[in-house]
Design an enzyme around this catalytic site. Sequence first.
Site, PDB file in Angstrom:
ATOM      1  CE  LYS A   9      -3.641  -2.137   2.816  1.00 47.72           C
ATOM      2  NZ  LYS A   9      -4.796  -1.610   3.666  1.00 47.72           N
ATOM      3  CE1 TYR A  49      -9.008  -3.122   0.954  1.00 46.31           C
ATOM      4  CE2 TYR A  49      -8.656  -0.851  -0.156  1.00 46.31           C
ATOM      5  CZ  TYR A  49      -8.607  -2.673   0.549  1.00 46.31           C
ATOM      6  OH  TYR A  49      -6.895  -1.942   0.720  1.00 46.31           O
ATOM      7  CG  PHE A  57     -13.190   2.019   7.936  1.00 45.00           C
ATOM      8  CD1 PHE A  57     -12.623   1.140   6.454  1.00 45.00           C
ATOM      9  CD2 PHE A  57     -14.298   0.921   8.563  1.00 45.00           C
ATOM     10  CE1 PHE A  57     -12.969   0.090   6.169  1.00 45.00           C
ATOM     11  CE2 PHE A  57     -13.957  -0.332   7.606  1.00 45.00           C
ATOM     12  CZ  PHE A  57     -13.111  -0.866   6.611  1.00 45.00           C
ATOM     13  NE  ARG A  85      -6.294 -12.252   5.365  1.00 43.86           N
ATOM     14  CZ  ARG A  85      -7.534 -11.339   5.502  1.00 43.86           C
ATOM     15  NH1 ARG A  85      -6.856 -10.211   4.922  1.00 43.86           N
ATOM     16  NH2 ARG A  85      -7.738 -11.373   6.378  1.00 43.86           N
ATOM     17  CB  THR A  91      -6.525  -5.588  10.280  1.00 42.94           C
ATOM     18  OG1 THR A  91      -7.771  -6.606   9.658  1.00 42.94           O
ATOM     19  CG2 THR A  91      -7.279  -4.539   9.603  1.00 42.94           C
ATOM     20  NE  ARG A 102      -1.809  -5.906   7.702  1.00 41.82           N
ATOM     21  CZ  ARG A 102      -3.335  -6.847   7.489  1.00 41.82           C
ATOM     22  NH1 ARG A 102      -3.229  -7.540   8.116  1.00 41.82           N
ATOM     23  NH2 ARG A 102      -3.489  -5.996   5.861  1.00 41.82           N
ATOM     24  CG  ASN A 112      -3.056  -2.456   6.830  1.00 41.26           C
ATOM     25  OD1 ASN A 112      -3.110  -2.118   6.181  1.00 41.26           O
ATOM     26  ND2 ASN A 112      -4.191  -3.344   7.522  1.00 41.26           N
ATOM     27  CG  HIS A 115      -5.604  -6.169   0.549  1.00 38.94           C
ATOM     28  ND1 HIS A 115      -6.861  -5.994   1.389  1.00 38.94           N
ATOM     29  CD2 HIS A 115      -5.571  -6.830  -0.358  1.00 38.94           C
ATOM     30  CE1 HIS A 115      -7.507  -7.330   0.825  1.00 38.94           C
ATOM     31  NE2 HIS A 115      -6.794  -7.475  -0.436  1.00 38.94           N
ATOM     32  CD  GLU A 126      -8.662  -8.571  -3.262  1.00 37.71           C
ATOM     33  OE1 GLU A 126      -8.067  -9.435  -2.767  1.00 37.71           O
ATOM     34  OE2 GLU A 126      -9.861  -9.098  -2.016  1.00 37.71           O
TER      35      GLU A 126
HETATM   36  P1  CMP Z   1      -6.993  -4.828   4.609  1.00 33.59           P
HETATM   37  O1  CMP Z   1      -6.883  -5.771   4.311  1.00 33.59           O
HETATM   38  O2  CMP Z   1      -6.682  -4.236   3.210  1.00 33.59           O
HETATM   39  O3  CMP Z   1      -8.313  -4.536   4.573  1.00 33.59           O
HETATM   40  C1  CMP Z   1      -9.332  -3.433   3.820  1.00 33.59           C
HETATM   41  C2  CMP Z   1      -9.019  -1.971   4.755  1.00 33.59           C
HETATM   42  O4  CMP Z   1      -9.556  -0.317   5.087  1.00 33.59           O
HETATM   43  C3  CMP Z   1      -7.592  -2.850   6.221  1.00 33.59           C
HETATM   44  O5  CMP Z   1      -7.037  -3.299   5.248  1.00 33.59           O
HETATM   45  C4  CMP Z   1      -7.502  -1.247   6.460  1.00 33.59           C
HETATM   46  O6  CMP Z   1      -5.989  -0.827   6.029  1.00 33.59           O
HETATM   47  C5  CMP Z   1      -8.857  -0.892   6.462  1.00 33.59           C
HETATM   48  N1  CMP Z   1      -9.297  -0.705   7.613  1.00 33.59           N
HETATM   49  C6  CMP Z   1      -9.861  -1.848   8.018  1.00 33.59           C
HETATM   50  N2  CMP Z   1     -10.727  -1.614   8.790  1.00 33.59           N
HETATM   51  C7  CMP Z   1     -10.853   0.100   9.155  1.00 33.59           C
HETATM   52  C8  CMP Z   1     -11.050   0.619  10.191  1.00 33.59           C
HETATM   53  N3  CMP Z   1     -12.252   0.705  11.587  1.00 33.59           N
HETATM   54  N4  CMP Z   1     -10.724   1.841  10.116  1.00 33.59           N
HETATM   55  C9  CMP Z   1     -10.260   2.464   9.333  1.00 33.59           C
HETATM   56  N5  CMP Z   1      -9.345   1.874   8.537  1.00 33.59           N
HETATM   57  C10 CMP Z   1      -9.269   0.267   8.117  1.00 33.59           C
END
Ligand code: CMP
Length: 153
Positions: A9, A49, A57, A85, A91, A102, A112, A115, A126
């Site tokens: 990212k 997404y 968010f 994963r 996350t 992470r 983070n 993805h 994807e």
């Molecule tokens: P990712 O694994 O790319 O999947 C969705 C993304 O949304 C996640 O990683 C984070 O970057 C973001 N994300 C998930 N939950 C939240 C949250 N509660 N607040 C802000 N960002 C979030």
Amino acid sequence: MDQTFVMFKPDCIERGLLTKVMSRFEDKGLRLVALKMLRVTPELAKQHYAEHVEKPFYPSLESFITAAPVVAAIYEGLDVVRVVREMLGATSGLKAAAGTIRGDFSASRQMNLVHASDSAESAAREIGIYFSEKEIVAWEPRCDDMLRAADEA
Ligand code: CMP
């Protein structure tokens, strides 16, 4: 061999962590079969997404993911969706275990770093969003014999 979609990212690129994080996957023996740098547009972010578009968010997530280039990749390996994963960790970087990507490099829920697909179905979806068939390179590393036994495939 299973495939998973991985996106390094904007925070990973901006912080100069791309090769450090990619080396985790190389060290693990995962097979890189596609790689490209691109800019995620708002339209692409909504497609990727889709399950989060209605969440509170999402506007912040879209601003973040479109703010700088990303690097998209496909990795192959046995059980690679689960393996990647687990290498990423939870996350939120604040909750991810030490030793995970992470857990070691992120202190944020949103920023983070990486993805990765959460299921084989997500991986197929994807990969289809980010790559065409001709961008995926099938190859057999010569060292595969030293990475796993033939009956593990
Ligand atoms: P990712 O694994 O790319 O999947 C969705 C993304 O949304 C996640 O990683 C984070 O970057 C973001 N994300 C998930 N939950 C939240 C949250 N509660 N607040 C802000 N960002 C979030």
